[in-house]
Structures are given as structure tokens and as C-alpha cells.
Design a protein around this motif. Structure first.
Motif, PDB file in Angstrom:
ATOM      1  N   ALA A   1       0.834  -1.203   0.000  1.00 31.08           N
ATOM      2  CA  ALA A   1       0.000   0.000   0.000  1.00 31.08           C
ATOM      3  C   ALA A   1       0.866   1.248   0.000  1.00 31.08           C
ATOM      4  O   ALA A   1       1.807   1.367   0.789  1.00 31.08           O
ATOM      5  CB  ALA A   1      -0.910  -0.005   1.234  1.00 31.08           C
ATOM      6  N   MET A   2       0.524   2.166  -0.912  1.00 33.26           N
ATOM      7  CA  MET A   2       1.237   3.429  -1.020  1.00 33.26           C
ATOM      8  C   MET A   2       0.257   4.576  -0.831  1.00 33.26           C
ATOM      9  O   MET A   2      -0.773   4.632  -1.526  1.00 33.26           O
ATOM     10  CB  MET A   2       1.941   3.560  -2.368  1.00 33.26           C
ATOM     11  N   LYS A   3       0.557   5.483   0.053  1.00 33.18           N
ATOM     12  CA  LYS A   3      -0.291   6.634   0.294  1.00 33.18           C
ATOM     13  C   LYS A   3      -0.497   7.406  -1.003  1.00 33.18           C
ATOM     14  O   LYS A   3       0.454   7.648  -1.753  1.00 33.18           O
ATOM     15  CB  LYS A   3       0.339   7.547   1.328  1.00 33.18           C
ATOM     16  N   SER A   4      -1.738   7.749  -1.273  1.00 28.44           N
ATOM     17  CA  SER A   4      -2.056   8.431  -2.522  1.00 28.44           C
ATOM     18  C   SER A   4      -2.924   9.650  -2.247  1.00 28.44           C
ATOM     19  O   SER A   4      -3.822   9.603  -1.407  1.00 28.44           O
ATOM     20  CB  SER A   4      -2.789   7.473  -3.461  1.00 28.44           C
ATOM     21  N   TYR A   5      -2.654  10.734  -2.985  1.00 22.25           N
ATOM     22  CA  TYR A   5      -3.411  11.971  -2.812  1.00 22.25           C
ATOM     23  C   TYR A   5      -4.253  12.308  -4.035  1.00 22.25           C
ATOM     24  O   TYR A   5      -4.855  13.384  -4.113  1.00 22.25           O
ATOM     25  CB  TYR A   5      -2.448  13.117  -2.498  1.00 22.25           C
ATOM     26  N   HIS A   6      -4.282  11.371  -4.971  1.00 24.21           N
ATOM     27  CA  HIS A   6      -5.052  11.578  -6.195  1.00 24.21           C
ATOM     28  C   HIS A   6      -5.864  10.336  -6.493  1.00 24.21           C
ATOM     29  O   HIS A   6      -5.340   9.224  -6.457  1.00 24.21           O
ATOM     30  CB  HIS A   6      -4.125  11.892  -7.366  1.00 24.21           C
ATOM     31  N   ASP A   7      -7.131  10.532  -6.819  1.00 22.39           N
ATOM     32  CA  ASP A   7      -8.036   9.397  -6.975  1.00 22.39           C
ATOM     33  C   ASP A   7      -7.606   8.433  -8.057  1.00 22.39           C
ATOM     34  O   ASP A   7      -7.823   7.221  -7.935  1.00 22.39           O
ATOM     35  CB  ASP A   7      -9.445   9.899  -7.287  1.00 22.39           C
ATOM     36  N   ASN A   8      -7.000   8.917  -9.136  1.00 22.54           N
ATOM     37  CA  ASN A   8      -6.727   8.064 -10.289  1.00 22.54           C
ATOM     38  C   ASN A   8      -5.243   7.777 -10.505  1.00 22.54           C
ATOM     39  O   ASN A   8      -4.873   7.248 -11.550  1.00 22.54           O
ATOM     40  CB  ASN A   8      -7.303   8.702 -11.559  1.00 22.54           C
ATOM     41  N   TRP A   9      -4.455   8.059  -9.525  1.00 22.54           N
ATOM     42  CA  TRP A   9      -3.021   7.820  -9.660  1.00 22.54           C
ATOM     43  C   TRP A   9      -2.693   6.370  -9.315  1.00 22.54           C
ATOM     44  O   TRP A   9      -3.225   5.811  -8.340  1.00 22.54           O
ATOM     45  CB  TRP A   9      -2.246   8.757  -8.736  1.00 22.54           C
ATOM     46  N   VAL A  10      -1.826   5.767 -10.125  1.00 24.60           N
ATOM     47  CA  VAL A  10      -1.340   4.423  -9.836  1.00 24.60           C
ATOM     48  C   VAL A  10       0.179   4.455  -9.746  1.00 24.60           C
ATOM     49  O   VAL A  10       0.831   5.161 -10.499  1.00 24.60           O
ATOM     50  CB  VAL A  10      -1.776   3.391 -10.901  1.00 24.60           C
ATOM     51  N   PRO A  11       0.742   3.685  -8.849  1.00 26.63           N
ATOM     52  CA  PRO A  11       2.199   3.676  -8.687  1.00 26.63           C
ATOM     53  C   PRO A  11       2.872   2.927  -9.836  1.00 26.63           C
ATOM     54  O   PRO A  11       2.256   2.054 -10.462  1.00 26.63           O
ATOM     55  CB  PRO A  11       2.407   2.957  -7.360  1.00 26.63           C
ATOM     56  N   PRO A  12       4.122   3.245 -10.118  1.00 26.54           N
ATOM     57  CA  PRO A  12       4.844   2.510 -11.162  1.00 26.54           C
ATOM     58  C   PRO A  12       5.157   1.098 -10.694  1.00 26.54           C
ATOM     59  O   PRO A  12       5.559   0.892  -9.551  1.00 26.54           O
ATOM     60  CB  PRO A  12       6.119   3.338 -11.347  1.00 26.54           C
ATOM     61  N   LEU A  13       4.971   0.144 -11.573  1.00 24.39           N
ATOM     62  CA  LEU A  13       5.175  -1.255 -11.206  1.00 24.39           C
ATOM     63  C   LEU A  13       6.646  -1.649 -11.153  1.00 24.39           C
ATOM     64  O   LEU A  13       6.971  -2.713 -10.633  1.00 24.39           O
ATOM     65  CB  LEU A  13       4.438  -2.170 -12.186  1.00 24.39           C
ATOM     66  N   LEU A  14       7.514  -0.810 -11.697  1.00 26.49           N
ATOM     67  CA  LEU A  14       8.929  -1.175 -11.756  1.00 26.49           C
ATOM     68  C   LEU A  14       9.692  -0.799 -10.498  1.00 26.49           C
ATOM     69  O   LEU A  14      10.888  -1.076 -10.410  1.00 26.49           O
ATOM     70  CB  LEU A  14       9.572  -0.529 -12.981  1.00 26.49           C
ATOM     71  N   SER A  15       9.030  -0.173  -9.556  1.00 28.32           N
ATOM     72  CA  SER A  15       9.714   0.252  -8.334  1.00 28.32           C
ATOM     73  C   SER A  15       8.990  -0.256  -7.109  1.00 28.32           C
ATOM     74  O   SER A  15       7.764  -0.315  -7.076  1.00 28.32           O
ATOM     75  CB  SER A  15       9.790   1.781  -8.284  1.00 28.32           C
ATOM     76  N   GLU A  16       9.767  -0.590  -6.084  1.00 29.45           N
ATOM     77  CA  GLU A  16       9.198  -0.978  -4.799  1.00 29.45           C
ATOM     78  C   GLU A  16       9.325   0.151  -3.779  1.00 29.45           C
ATOM     79  O   GLU A  16       8.999  -0.024  -2.602  1.00 29.45           O
ATOM     80  CB  GLU A  16       9.889  -2.231  -4.270  1.00 29.45           C
ATOM     81  N   ASP A  17       9.785   1.291  -4.210  1.00 32.71           N
ATOM     82  CA  ASP A  17      10.002   2.413  -3.303  1.00 32.71           C
ATOM     83  C   ASP A  17       8.682   3.093  -2.945  1.00 32.71           C
ATOM     84  O   ASP A  17       7.797   3.210  -3.789  1.00 32.71           O
ATOM     85  CB  ASP A  17      10.942   3.439  -3.933  1.00 32.71           C
ATOM     86  N   GLY A  18       8.601   3.567  -1.709  1.00 35.57           N
ATOM     87  CA  GLY A  18       7.499   4.434  -1.321  1.00 35.57           C
ATOM     88  C   GLY A  18       6.302   3.752  -0.700  1.00 35.57           C
ATOM     89  O   GLY A  18       5.335   4.423  -0.359  1.00 35.57           O
ATOM     90  N   TYR A  19       6.338   2.454  -0.558  1.00 41.27           N
ATOM     91  CA  TYR A  19       5.194   1.740   0.008  1.00 41.27           C
ATOM     92  C   TYR A  19       5.232   1.797   1.534  1.00 41.27           C
ATOM     93  O   TYR A  19       6.252   1.542   2.156  1.00 41.27           O
ATOM     94  CB  TYR A  19       5.159   0.298  -0.476  1.00 41.27           C
ATOM     95  N   SER A  20       4.094   2.102   2.104  1.00 46.11           N
ATOM     96  CA  SER A  20       3.999   2.233   3.559  1.00 46.11           C
ATOM     97  C   SER A  20       3.812   0.883   4.234  1.00 46.11           C
ATOM     98  O   SER A  20       4.252   0.681   5.367  1.00 46.11           O
ATOM     99  CB  SER A  20       2.827   3.139   3.925  1.00 46.11           C
ATOM    100  N   TYR A  21       3.118   0.008   3.560  1.00 45.67           N
ATOM    101  CA  TYR A  21       2.811  -1.296   4.148  1.00 45.67           C
ATOM    102  C   TYR A  21       3.034  -2.403   3.120  1.00 45.67           C
ATOM    103  O   TYR A  21       2.716  -2.221   1.939  1.00 45.67           O
ATOM    104  CB  TYR A  21       1.354  -1.356   4.623  1.00 45.67           C
ATOM    105  N   TRP A  22       3.512  -3.524   3.623  1.00 42.40           N
ATOM    106  CA  TRP A  22       3.660  -4.746   2.828  1.00 42.40           C
ATOM    107  C   TRP A  22       3.018  -5.891   3.587  1.00 42.40           C
ATOM    108  O   TRP A  22       3.113  -5.965   4.820  1.00 42.40           O
ATOM    109  CB  TRP A  22       5.130  -5.072   2.602  1.00 42.40           C
ATOM    110  N   GLY A  23       2.392  -6.783   2.852  1.00 44.86           N
ATOM    111  CA  GLY A  23       1.913  -8.009   3.453  1.00 44.86           C
ATOM    112  C   GLY A  23       3.026  -9.028   3.563  1.00 44.86           C
ATOM    113  O   GLY A  23       4.134  -8.834   3.055  1.00 44.86           O
TER     114      GLY A  23
END
Length: 129
Positions: A98-120
Motif C-alpha cells: 500500500a502506497m499513500k495516494s493523494y489523487h483518486d486516479n493515480w497508480v504507482p509505477p510497477l517497476l519500483s518498490e520504493d514508497g510503500y507504507s505497508y507490505w503483506g
């Protein structure tokens, strides 16, 4: 304690399908874009699908685009990954993040693992006859 928990993995025959779930506890997912990653034996972890915080935008790795579907039900604090026409090469541990998002339609780049707040912790999927 805030965490993500994946479920739904297991042993499935080639050609079958299943749905993985990623459920958050301790925080609400509707402020987060979510990505699914997988790590096959002997390989690096790769991003396979992601979804914006409201679910209006999605993106997929080219290798899985025709068979994977990511969706979410924020009311259930859960994101899903439907995998159809399973192949042995889908065998991997699947993780959601999970990555904190401030825009309804923004998706994170799949090539990076940076910036995620939570991992399962991951769920194992094995595709074999």
C-alpha cells in the motif's frame, strides 16, 4: 497494529483460476493505491498489477495483462487479484503493498518498490498438475 494480510493462495492446476485477497487492518485502504508483486523461486520480485485508491485506474505488467484483474472494495478494506488461465510460471509468493495516494486516479509505477507504507507477508501460489 496496522498491517496487510494476503490470502487465497494454494495449489492450483494449470488452466484454473483463483482470487487472491489483500485485507488491511489497523488502517483504511481508501487513501492508498495498492500494488501486487510476486516473487518466483530464484527470481527477483516483480510488480504485476496496481490500482488507484478509488479503483478507477489500474495498470498491469505486460506479461500478465490478459489474465490478471485487480479490483478493490474499499468498504471491505480489501483488494483482490483475480488470476485466470493459471500457468506454472505464475508460481510465486504474491505480496500486496500500500502506497499513500493523494489523487483518486493515480497508480504507482510497477517497476519500483520504493514508497510503500505497508507490505503483506505474502501468500504462496503454486500452479502444478
Amino acid at each position: 497494529q496496522s498491517q496487510l494480510v494476503e490470502s487465497g493462495g494454494g495449489l492450483v492446476q494449470p488452466g484454473g483460476f483463483l482470487r487472491l485477497s489483500c485485507t488491511a487492518s489497523g488502517f483504511t485502504l481508501d487513501s492508498y493505491a495498492i500494488a501486487w508483486f510476486r516473487q518466483a523461486p530464484g527470481k527477483e520480485r516483480e510488480g504485476v498489477a496496481c490500482i488507484s485508491r478509488r479503483g478507477g485506474s489500474t495498470n498491469y505488467a505486460e506479461s500478465v495483462r490478459s489474465r490478471f484483474t485487480i479490483s478493490r472494495v474499499n468498504a471491505k478494506n480489501t483488494v483482490y487479484l483475480q488470476i485466470d488461465m493459471l500457468k506454472p510460471e505464475d508460481t510465486a509468493v504474491y505480496y500486496c503493498a500500500a502506497m499513500k495516494s493523494y489523487h483518486d486516479n493515480w497508480v504507482p509505477p510497477l517497476l519500483s518498490e520504493d514508497g510503500y507504507s505497508y507490505w503483506g507477508q505474502g501468500t504462496q501460489l503454486t500452479v502444478s498438475s
